[in-house]
Design an enzyme around this catalytic site. Sequence first.
Site, mmCIF file in Angstrom:
data_model
loop_
_atom_site.group_PDB
_atom_site.id
_atom_site.type_symbol
_atom_site.label_atom_id
_atom_site.label_comp_id
_atom_site.label_asym_id
_atom_site.label_seq_id
_atom_site.Cartn_x
_atom_site.Cartn_y
_atom_site.Cartn_z
ATOM 1 N N ARG A 45 1.350 6.043 0.651
ATOM 2 C CA ARG A 45 1.287 5.285 -0.612
ATOM 3 C C ARG A 45 0.032 5.735 -1.353
ATOM 4 N NH1 ARG A 45 -3.365 4.208 -0.151
ATOM 5 N NH2 ARG A 45 -3.186 2.916 -1.993
ATOM 6 N N GLY A 46 0.006 5.398 -2.663
ATOM 7 C CA GLY A 46 -1.052 5.910 -3.525
ATOM 8 C C GLY A 46 -0.444 7.014 -4.382
ATOM 9 N N ALA A 47 -0.661 6.917 -5.692
ATOM 10 C CA ALA A 47 0.086 7.769 -6.624
ATOM 11 C C ALA A 47 0.027 9.272 -6.294
ATOM 12 C CB ALA A 47 -0.392 7.501 -8.053
ATOM 13 N N ARG A 88 10.099 4.736 -5.675
ATOM 14 C CA ARG A 88 9.102 3.859 -6.298
ATOM 15 C C ARG A 88 8.999 4.253 -7.778
ATOM 16 N NH1 ARG A 88 3.728 2.698 -3.241
ATOM 17 N NH2 ARG A 88 4.050 0.719 -4.347
ATOM 18 N N GLN A 195 -4.344 -3.214 0.684
ATOM 19 C CA GLN A 195 -4.799 -1.817 0.724
ATOM 20 C C GLN A 195 -6.325 -1.717 0.708
ATOM 21 O OE1 GLN A 195 -2.408 -2.978 -1.272
ATOM 22 N NE2 GLN A 195 -0.810 -1.477 -1.670
ATOM 23 N N ASP A 236 -1.866 4.457 -11.451
ATOM 24 C CA ASP A 236 -0.521 4.927 -11.087
ATOM 25 C C ASP A 236 0.187 5.607 -12.249
ATOM 26 O OD1 ASP A 236 -1.101 2.621 -9.057
ATOM 27 O OD2 ASP A 236 0.415 3.950 -8.198
ATOM 28 N N ASN A 246 -1.996 0.074 -12.675
ATOM 29 C CA ASN A 246 -2.589 0.224 -11.341
ATOM 30 C C ASN A 246 -2.239 -1.021 -10.530
ATOM 31 O OD1 ASN A 246 -4.234 1.818 -9.490
ATOM 32 N ND2 ASN A 246 -5.746 0.177 -9.655
ATOM 33 N N LYS A 247 -2.677 -1.049 -9.306
ATOM 34 C CA LYS A 247 -2.338 -2.147 -8.383
ATOM 35 C C LYS A 247 -2.529 -3.519 -9.023
ATOM 36 C CE LYS A 247 -0.957 -1.900 -5.156
ATOM 37 N NZ LYS A 247 0.535 -2.003 -5.054
HETATM 38 O O1 MRU Z 1 1.331 0.326 -3.869
HETATM 39 P P1 MRU Z 1 0.347 1.438 -3.671
HETATM 40 O O2 MRU Z 1 -0.517 1.231 -2.469
HETATM 41 O O3 MRU Z 1 1.004 2.782 -3.698
HETATM 42 O O4 MRU Z 1 -0.600 1.338 -4.946
HETATM 43 C C1 MRU Z 1 -1.670 2.244 -5.058
HETATM 44 C C2 MRU Z 1 -2.537 2.022 -6.227
HETATM 45 O O5 MRU Z 1 -2.313 1.162 -7.049
HETATM 46 C C3 MRU Z 1 -3.677 2.990 -6.383
HETATM 47 O O6 MRU Z 1 -4.776 2.381 -6.978
HETATM 48 C C4 MRU Z 1 -3.205 4.157 -7.278
HETATM 49 O O7 MRU Z 1 -2.023 4.691 -6.775
HETATM 50 C C5 MRU Z 1 -4.219 5.223 -7.382
HETATM 51 S S1 MRU Z 1 -4.402 6.140 -5.903
HETATM 52 C C6 MRU Z 1 -5.477 7.407 -6.167
#
Ligand code: MRU
Length: 339
Positions: A45-47, A88, A195, A236, A246-247
């Site tokens: 996970r993470g963009a 996603r 996270q 994201d 973002n999250k």
């Molecule tokens: O749901 P996730 O854990 O994939 O969400 C991740 C985030 O919101 C991060 O802040 C974002 O992807 C940036 S990662 C460099």
Amino acid sequence: MISPVRWDGERLVLLDQTRLPADEVERRYATWSEVAEAIRSLVVRGAPVIGVAAAFGVALGARESRATTFDGLLADLETAIKGLASTRPTAVNLFWALERMRRSCLDHRTLPLDRLKARLLEEAEAVLQEDVAANRAIGSHGAALVPDGARILTHCNAGALATAGYGTAGGVIRAAHAQGKVHLVWVDETRPVLQGARLTAWECVKEGIPHRVISDGAAASVMARGEVDLVVTGADRIAANGDTANKIGTYALAVLAKYHGLPFYVAAPFSTIDPTLPSGDLIPIEERDASEVRNFGGRQVAPTASPVFNPAFDVTPAGLITAIITERGIFRPPYNFSR
Ligand code: MRU
């Protein structure tokens, strides 16, 4: 260097992020549909790293194909791309990486099929390597914004685990820490799936970065006590006007930062910018299963009969963002990413 993703010569290897911080478990993937499931279930996970994993997913899809013609192979790849794209919706890096792999396939259509499949694997490796390089550049640009003795608040995980390595917001913190500028990192726990507490804190422990985990509700108080100098988060998807998804909870932090007169920075590679969307209200926001909110640590914390709303992301308006840190430099409002 911490990296959540690598190619072992045969299979894609992912560090299972659902098991951290308790267990460091690697999982191996041989098919595109297994990779899609790993993305959907947050093993990865993470963009940026979702994009990297998806690129390898396409390369695996090519290897799985039994087609004997280019058109047959392309049709199999389109199936893999569609399946990976359905995992996603918010992080644009996923769609960026899938498009890059499709383009690479079309650009090399004259190669023999075996050679073309090898080329797609090389392209996925390039996506991985370029992400690490971008993050190091983001880190070095961003560290210049960090004052000596900084107390930095961050949300979610935008560190090495969210990328091919080093991190975006995490990269800024890492680079500033290497320069001796970081006094403390406030790590938002980041409900519902933690996270921050599980992943960002794990990275800080591994790297010896001084930090304290706080519940999401504590961010306002630590700001009010004068114990935060700046906020930095990842992204994201960034619309053409700078509005940033973002999250969930990021928007609230940006409002708080504005109220307390603190700079609010977003750090992201260019692959996170979506020039096709003029503003953030057009960004698709993923809604995840109610069980993530209804349960905590394996225990039910809300009645089964209570309906739940579980958006995974929110959109911070560009007007609340002091600057966006990319590998191409620092952008300030009004945002224009065409340089
Ligand atoms: O749901 P996730 O854990 O994939 O969400 C991740 C985030 O919101 C991060 O802040 C974002 O992807 C940036 S990662 C460099």
